[in-house]
Design an enzyme around this catalytic site. Sequence first.
Site: not given
Length: 534
Positions: A62, A203, A222, A240, A244-245, A259, A325
């Site tokens: 981003r 996003k 989030h 990030s 989390k994932t 997410d 990704r």
Amino acid sequence: MQEYSCCDHSYIGVETHGLFNLKTVFWNLPTPALYEEALKRNEGIMAHLGPLVVRTGQFTGRSPYDKFIVDEPANRDNIWWGDVNRPFDADRFDELHRRMASYLQGKDVFVQDVWCGADKEYRMSVRIITQYGWHSLFVRNMFIQPTMDELAEHEPQFVVIDCPGFHASPDVDGTNSDAFILVNFEERLVLIGGTEYAGEIKKSVFTAMNYYLPCEDVLPMHCSANYGKQGNVALFFGLSGTGKTTLSADSSRTLIGDDEHGWSKNGVFNFEGGSYAKVIRLSPEKEPEIYRTTRRFGTILENVGINTDTRRVNLDDAALTENTRASYPISHLPNATRSGKGGHPRNIIFLTADAFGVLPPISRLTPEQTMYHFILGYTAKVAGTERGITEPQATFSACFGAPFMSWHPSVYADLLGEKIAEHDVTCWLINTGWTGGPYGVGHRIDIPYTRAMVNGALYGKLDDVEYVQDPVFGLYIPTSCPGVPAELLMPRKTWSDGDAYDQQATKLAGMFVDNFKEFEAQVSEGVRAAGPLV
């Protein structure tokens, strides 16, 4: 203008969005057709076993300094203006829109009409128009696909025009660079140009949901979410690199999403229909579910290394970026629910990758501490990840997602506090970062230990154990956890030099205090007092 579609499409044409004299409009193409178009246009190559490997050019992540919110009277007073939400002139937005439309004349575009939000009561109909075929595949992966009947009646409530080939002129347009992400809440339109990084698309839609949903008493979050066999929902917040994932993709639990979610009166619901996971150095032993998605047709691999002769990918290759990704439909995960919904959470976990090595691996939070750490949104960058970073660097992102939060963080925090109190939710802070010393001295906490701590929290194994209060941060640390060495739970004991630990802990605590000063006026005295004790 030619139109090509393998599916029905809405009666609302692209002319509604100011686009005229296009060459061909590809409406709602399915995955195989989008592969064909992307390959025909040399947008990527197909790897062994079927994933599409693409490159995103200059931008491999981003571009936060290129994102702006259009400053217009109807919504001006609602926006949390500052470094995150920077204003953009409405007339300049209209001029960029006009020039982008002129640029697209005579060119092909791809349109996907999709839903954002699995709860039909709160979902938003979204139209995303892209210049690239693989970006259209990304959209198809990441959002919820309407039925054939729904497509015919699809009326977009929000539109994104994504045009990487069109570049702004900063001196003329008032942008930060030739790339731009411009969000206009009044026109319900986003313009993206000059960047090929597909994450800007998702996003931007997340930013819209974060703006509109609080008005309906829905908390946008989030976070990832899953539930166990008894339906006990858990939320995982984290920036990030915090896990989390990885931690939510647990084969023993059902994944709701990894997410972006909403929490309404009906429970938790996924905004998306897919996942966008970091895959650098992904391990088939430690992250088997996600690893398998990188070997499937329909998955997009961004900036992943590949041998162009054998077409085999190399997930350890960081030559282009650490931010490699994979985008894939959530159906690629065997343990994911197709409904995208769950009940009200029983546990909330805040994840932080503390590179200073001083936060406990797990601690239970009081309601006031929960609000404090939610607003704080702490994690840390490690040395070497960015130019100029030679020691751990604290990162704070309010609500664990400040770049996408349009309202002041207190709006989201108040909603969270109300829902936690109403549903009697237990909250935890888990450090997935370093122990035994800071980055470069200590080591990162092993994922199996972190999973054991998560399971201890989610299945009541930590309900009746003894807790001690950390003398620096005030956090409540369990003295035991099944499957975890007791000495690991007390961070000071893992350091060979206790004085060095004290110095580092005091340093980080001071950063917490300094960062929270911005929010003190908007929170209660109890929340202000829930920070570090020193």
